[in-house]
Design an enzyme around this catalytic site. Sequence first.
Site, PDB file in Angstrom:
ATOM      1  N   GLU A   1      86.646  22.640 -37.252  1.00  0.00           N
ATOM      2  CA  GLU A   1      85.396  23.382 -37.399  1.00  0.00           C
ATOM      3  C   GLU A   1      85.037  23.301 -38.838  1.00  0.00           C
ATOM      4  O   GLU A   1      85.782  22.546 -39.496  1.00  0.00           O
ATOM      5  CB  GLU A   1      85.478  24.764 -36.710  1.00  0.00           C
ATOM      6  CG  GLU A   1      86.623  25.401 -37.407  1.00  0.00           C
ATOM      7  CD  GLU A   1      86.911  26.800 -36.611  1.00  0.00           C
ATOM      8  OE1 GLU A   1      86.345  27.143 -35.559  1.00  0.00           O
ATOM      9  OE2 GLU A   1      87.715  27.551 -37.125  1.00  0.00           O
TER      10      GLU A   1
ATOM     11  N   ASP B   1      83.945  32.552 -44.656  1.00  0.00           N
ATOM     12  CA  ASP B   1      82.973  31.443 -44.410  1.00  0.00           C
ATOM     13  C   ASP B   1      81.794  31.299 -45.402  1.00  0.00           C
ATOM     14  O   ASP B   1      80.528  31.481 -45.140  1.00  0.00           O
ATOM     15  CB  ASP B   1      82.062  31.591 -42.963  1.00  0.00           C
ATOM     16  CG  ASP B   1      82.892  31.942 -41.850  1.00  0.00           C
ATOM     17  OD1 ASP B   1      84.270  31.296 -41.895  1.00  0.00           O
ATOM     18  OD2 ASP B   1      82.721  32.807 -40.876  1.00  0.00           O
TER      19      ASP B   1
END
Length: 320
Positions: A210, A34
């Site tokens: 997402e 991430d």
Amino acid sequence: MKIVFKYMLTIAFSLYFHIGFSQNPIIKDFFTADPAPIVYKDTVYLYTSHDTASVTSTNYEMKDWLVFSSTDMVKWEYRGAPVSPKTFSWATGDAYAAHCTERDGKFYFYVSTFHKQDENSQGGAAIGVAVADRPTGPFVDAIGKALVVNEMTKDNEHGWDDIDPAVFIDDDGQAYIYWGNGSLKWAKLKDNMIEMAGPINYLNPENFIEGPWVYKRNDLYYLLYASKGEKAEQIDYAISSSPEGPWEHKGTIMESVPNSFTVHPGVISYKGKDYFFYHNGALPTGGSYRRSICIDYMYYNEDGTIQKVIQTKEGVNAVR
């Protein structure tokens, strides 16, 4: 002797070439995911999730967020773990994707984790914000409660839809926060960066899953996100003339990554070049719960559309 020396020199050069030009994944001492890069005072700061699951684990174990820095895009210095769910008295669970941004000399770190069951929430995913005077912390909870709790968004039934925050500050100073799993939510932020300045809005970009990332280049606004691929997530993008949309879906810019069913984008411009950050599961013993961040170049067409990002083992060259 000359032949032996020449042979040794050839081996040394080959090793140097291999080490110097096979950099992806960029961080090998931790499993990281991430990516959330920012540029501040000529230095790139990279904020990451931290995968600590075992090789046999079938779920995430993510106990804190890490930060690294670089001035050449090749050598990355570990700067510590300045934030964890323990930073927030209301939080419990793991440390999912986060995003850091600077405003007026302060650094605001937006995190996704889970909320304890109490008078403020019945649990589920939540977004918090910590603040620091330096990009490497120390960070403290900025408001003493979550910025977003599960009860504030009702468009999805599952309890983990309020994850993956990404913050963008427009040229006029207006700040926006985007987040979501299953649907994309966004809201304006007040100048203090710790309160919403309006209602929560909902979007449904094509194939959205997402991991949103929003930025501006020239006069166009870009929305990148993890999207539905055939077997795993890939990266799609949309373009708009406003950070509030409407957004025009432009297609896929990166296919699914090796050995990980998730992927997460991060984009910066640094010293004249554009860089695309993402994660895969390519390190030894890596996988979907033991991921690693990579960087490759990003290129645009004359009309502002994005060319396909080519995943490489070589990565990018050092910036002088």
